[in-house]
Design a protein around this motif. Structure first.
Motif, PDB file in Angstrom:
ATOM      1  N   VAL A 224      17.519  50.573  37.793  1.00  0.00           N
ATOM      2  CA  VAL A 224      17.099  51.747  38.552  1.00  0.00           C
ATOM      3  C   VAL A 224      17.890  52.959  38.063  1.00  0.00           C
ATOM      4  N   PRO A 225      17.244  53.983  37.515  1.00  0.00           N
ATOM      5  CA  PRO A 225      17.982  55.175  37.072  1.00  0.00           C
ATOM      6  C   PRO A 225      18.786  55.773  38.230  1.00  0.00           C
ATOM      7  N   LEU A 226      20.020  56.156  37.952  1.00  0.00           N
ATOM      8  CA  LEU A 226      20.876  56.710  38.996  1.00  0.00           C
ATOM      9  C   LEU A 226      20.275  57.969  39.609  1.00  0.00           C
ATOM     10  N   ALA A 227      19.497  58.720  38.831  1.00  0.00           N
ATOM     11  CA  ALA A 227      18.889  59.943  39.346  1.00  0.00           C
ATOM     12  C   ALA A 227      17.896  59.667  40.470  1.00  0.00           C
ATOM     13  N   GLU A 228      17.410  58.422  40.581  1.00  0.00           N
ATOM     14  CA  GLU A 228      16.442  58.069  41.613  1.00  0.00           C
ATOM     15  C   GLU A 228      17.109  57.640  42.920  1.00  0.00           C
ATOM     16  N   LEU A 229      18.431  57.525  42.929  1.00  0.00           N
ATOM     17  CA  LEU A 229      19.114  56.905  44.058  1.00  0.00           C
ATOM     18  C   LEU A 229      19.852  57.921  44.916  1.00  0.00           C
ATOM     19  N   ASP A 230      19.835  57.678  46.215  1.00  0.00           N
ATOM     20  CA  ASP A 230      20.613  58.450  47.176  1.00  0.00           C
ATOM     21  C   ASP A 230      21.733  57.577  47.724  1.00  0.00           C
ATOM     22  N   ASN A 231      22.781  58.228  48.246  1.00  0.00           N
ATOM     23  CA  ASN A 231      23.885  57.488  48.897  1.00  0.00           C
ATOM     24  C   ASN A 231      24.381  56.344  48.007  1.00  0.00           C
ATOM     25  N   LEU A 232      24.649  56.672  46.748  1.00  0.00           N
ATOM     26  CA  LEU A 232      24.965  55.639  45.757  1.00  0.00           C
ATOM     27  C   LEU A 232      26.204  54.847  46.135  1.00  0.00           C
ATOM     28  N   MET A 233      27.262  55.517  46.598  1.00  0.00           N
ATOM     29  CA  MET A 233      28.491  54.799  46.940  1.00  0.00           C
ATOM     30  C   MET A 233      28.255  53.806  48.069  1.00  0.00           C
ATOM     31  N   LEU A 234      27.491  54.221  49.075  1.00  0.00           N
ATOM     32  CA  LEU A 234      27.167  53.328  50.184  1.00  0.00           C
ATOM     33  C   LEU A 234      26.312  52.157  49.707  1.00  0.00           C
ATOM     34  N   LEU A 235      25.343  52.438  48.856  1.00  0.00           N
ATOM     35  CA  LEU A 235      24.488  51.383  48.319  1.00  0.00           C
ATOM     36  C   LEU A 235      25.299  50.351  47.554  1.00  0.00           C
ATOM     37  N   VAL A 236      26.215  50.818  46.718  1.00  0.00           N
ATOM     38  CA  VAL A 236      27.047  49.894  45.933  1.00  0.00           C
ATOM     39  C   VAL A 236      27.889  49.025  46.858  1.00  0.00           C
ATOM     40  N   ASN A 237      28.455  49.603  47.910  1.00  0.00           N
ATOM     41  CA  ASN A 237      29.252  48.822  48.862  1.00  0.00           C
ATOM     42  C   ASN A 237      28.425  47.719  49.502  1.00  0.00           C
ATOM     43  N   LEU A 238      27.212  48.041  49.920  1.00  0.00           N
ATOM     44  CA  LEU A 238      26.362  47.048  50.576  1.00  0.00           C
ATOM     45  C   LEU A 238      25.936  45.949  49.611  1.00  0.00           C
ATOM     46  N   LEU A 239      25.627  46.326  48.379  1.00  0.00           N
ATOM     47  CA  LEU A 239      25.247  45.315  47.389  1.00  0.00           C
ATOM     48  C   LEU A 239      26.412  44.394  47.067  1.00  0.00           C
ATOM     49  N   ARG A 240      27.611  44.954  46.966  1.00  0.00           N
ATOM     50  CA  ARG A 240      28.779  44.108  46.684  1.00  0.00           C
ATOM     51  C   ARG A 240      29.032  43.121  47.807  1.00  0.00           C
ATOM     52  N   ASP A 241      28.762  43.535  49.044  1.00  0.00           N
ATOM     53  CA  ASP A 241      28.939  42.630  50.178  1.00  0.00           C
ATOM     54  C   ASP A 241      27.978  41.453  50.114  1.00  0.00           C
ATOM     55  N   HIS A 242      26.852  41.621  49.423  1.00  0.00           N
ATOM     56  CA  HIS A 242      25.853  40.554  49.331  1.00  0.00           C
ATOM     57  C   HIS A 242      25.968  39.741  48.044  1.00  0.00           C
ATOM     58  N   GLN A 243      26.877  40.146  47.159  1.00  0.00           N
ATOM     59  CA  GLN A 243      27.059  39.348  45.950  1.00  0.00           C
ATOM     60  C   GLN A 243      27.635  37.984  46.313  1.00  0.00           C
ATOM     61  N   PRO A 244      27.101  36.921  45.734  1.00  0.00           N
ATOM     62  CA  PRO A 244      27.619  35.583  46.055  1.00  0.00           C
ATOM     63  C   PRO A 244      29.046  35.403  45.554  1.00  0.00           C
ATOM     64  N   THR A 245      29.812  34.639  46.303  1.00  0.00           N
ATOM     65  CA  THR A 245      31.168  34.310  45.879  1.00  0.00           C
ATOM     66  C   THR A 245      31.105  33.258  44.777  1.00  0.00           C
ATOM     67  N   PRO A 246      32.174  33.120  43.985  1.00  0.00           N
ATOM     68  CA  PRO A 246      32.157  32.091  42.921  1.00  0.00           C
ATOM     69  C   PRO A 246      31.851  30.702  43.456  1.00  0.00           C
ATOM     70  N   GLU A 247      32.280  30.426  44.689  1.00  0.00           N
ATOM     71  CA  GLU A 247      32.056  29.094  45.248  1.00  0.00           C
ATOM     72  C   GLU A 247      30.590  28.853  45.554  1.00  0.00           C
ATOM     73  N   SER A 248      29.870  29.969  45.865  1.00  0.00           N
ATOM     74  CA  SER A 248      28.458  29.813  46.229  1.00  0.00           C
ATOM     75  C   SER A 248      27.517  29.954  45.056  1.00  0.00           C
ATOM     76  N   THR A 249      28.050  30.309  43.889  1.00  0.00           N
ATOM     77  CA  THR A 249      27.213  30.479  42.700  1.00  0.00           C
ATOM     78  C   THR A 249      26.993  29.134  42.026  1.00  0.00           C
ATOM     79  N   PRO A 250      25.728  28.771  41.781  1.00  0.00           N
ATOM     80  CA  PRO A 250      25.479  27.485  41.148  1.00  0.00           C
ATOM     81  C   PRO A 250      26.027  27.432  39.734  1.00  0.00           C
ATOM     82  N   ALA A 251      26.563  26.298  39.335  1.00  0.00           N
ATOM     83  CA  ALA A 251      27.132  26.139  37.999  1.00  0.00           C
ATOM     84  C   ALA A 251      26.034  26.061  36.965  1.00  0.00           C
TER      85      ALA A 251
END
Length: 251
Positions: A224-251
């Motif tokens: 997604v081009p950054l020019a298309e996005l609003d509230n980028l810092m907030l979006l990045v924070n929310l996406l990072r919260d949903h990233q799977p932990t190493p333990e939950s990532t399938p090998a």
């Protein structure tokens, strides 16, 4: 120069917005330089054009006066602009108008950055932040202000801190939240009529001018081009919260 509470104790805390943080006036030296160029170049052209015209002295004087009035209006119009940042919000002054805004009231902040060239020699980055309030007011922070990049980053970080709990609550209630062309919901991410469910979401990265989203197999799902996005810092924070932990990532 930008003032912080440690630089100048004369700035008082605000009874509503809280502790004083920083003060960003208009970039007045730049305004004077631009004003000098806007006045000097037309005056020089006028002198060259009317140098050999008989009786042109009246026209020259009138031309000087008109140019001075226009340039003076331009400089004064931008001279008394300032943003004062406090712990819980900021004030935004445009001439005699002064607005008070809490960070939680800013529903959208969008950054637009581009590199411009003057005569193919002088290059500079131009940054503009556009802020929208919950009352449909639109504010702009741009090169008129001194240290605009620092001001924009400070505003975005504080807006993000204030808005993130509110947005998280909306998502928990099953509501969708738009971040420009990308939308987050309780079930996952939507972009360009496609959906990536949270269970399939792998990671995010900002690379080559785009927010890149990957699935659990680390295959790129969207860029997604950054020019298309609003509230980028907030979006990045929310996406990072949903990233799977190493333990939950399938090998």
């Amino acid at each position: 120069m930008t003032t912080t509470r440690f630089d100048n104790p004369l700035f008082e805390d605000d009874p509503i917005l809280g502790r004083f943080v920083a003060y960003f006036p208009s970039y007045r030296l730049r305004l004077l330089i631009i004003g000098g160029l806007l006045y000097g170049i037309p005056v020089l052209v006028l002198q060259v054009l009317l140098a050999n015209v008989e009786g042109a002295s009246v026209l020259i004087v009138a031309g000087y006066a008109m140019i001075a009035l226009l340039v003076g209006w331009y400089v004064l119009h931008l001279w008394n602009r300032e943003v004062t940042v406090y712990e819980n919000g900021f004030t935004y002054r445009r001439g005699g108008q002064l607005g008070y805004f809490r960070f939680a009231e800013i529903t959208r902040i969008h950054q637009h950055a581009e590199r411009v060239s003057y005569f193919g020699i002088i290059k500079r980055d131009v940054i503009t932040y556009t802020l929208n309030t919950d009352q449909e007011e639109v504010l702009q922070v741009n090169a008129v202000y001194k240290d605009v990049a620092k001001l924009g980053l400070l505003l975005e970080s504080k807006i993000t801190a204030a808005r993130q709990p509110l947005v998280e609550a909306e998502l928990a209630q099953g509501k969708s939240v738009e971040f420009g062309s990308l939308t987050l919901a309780g079930s996952g991410i939507s972009y360009a009529n496609r959906q990536l469910f949270w269970d399939d979401f792998g990671k995010m990265a900002i690379e080559r001018g785009a927010l890149r989203l990957y699935d659990r197999q680390l295959v790129e799902w969207a860029a997604v081009p950054l020019a298309e996005l609003d509230n980028l810092m907030l979006l990045v924070n929310l996406l990072r919260d949903h990233q799977p932990t190493p333990e939950s990532t399938p090998a």
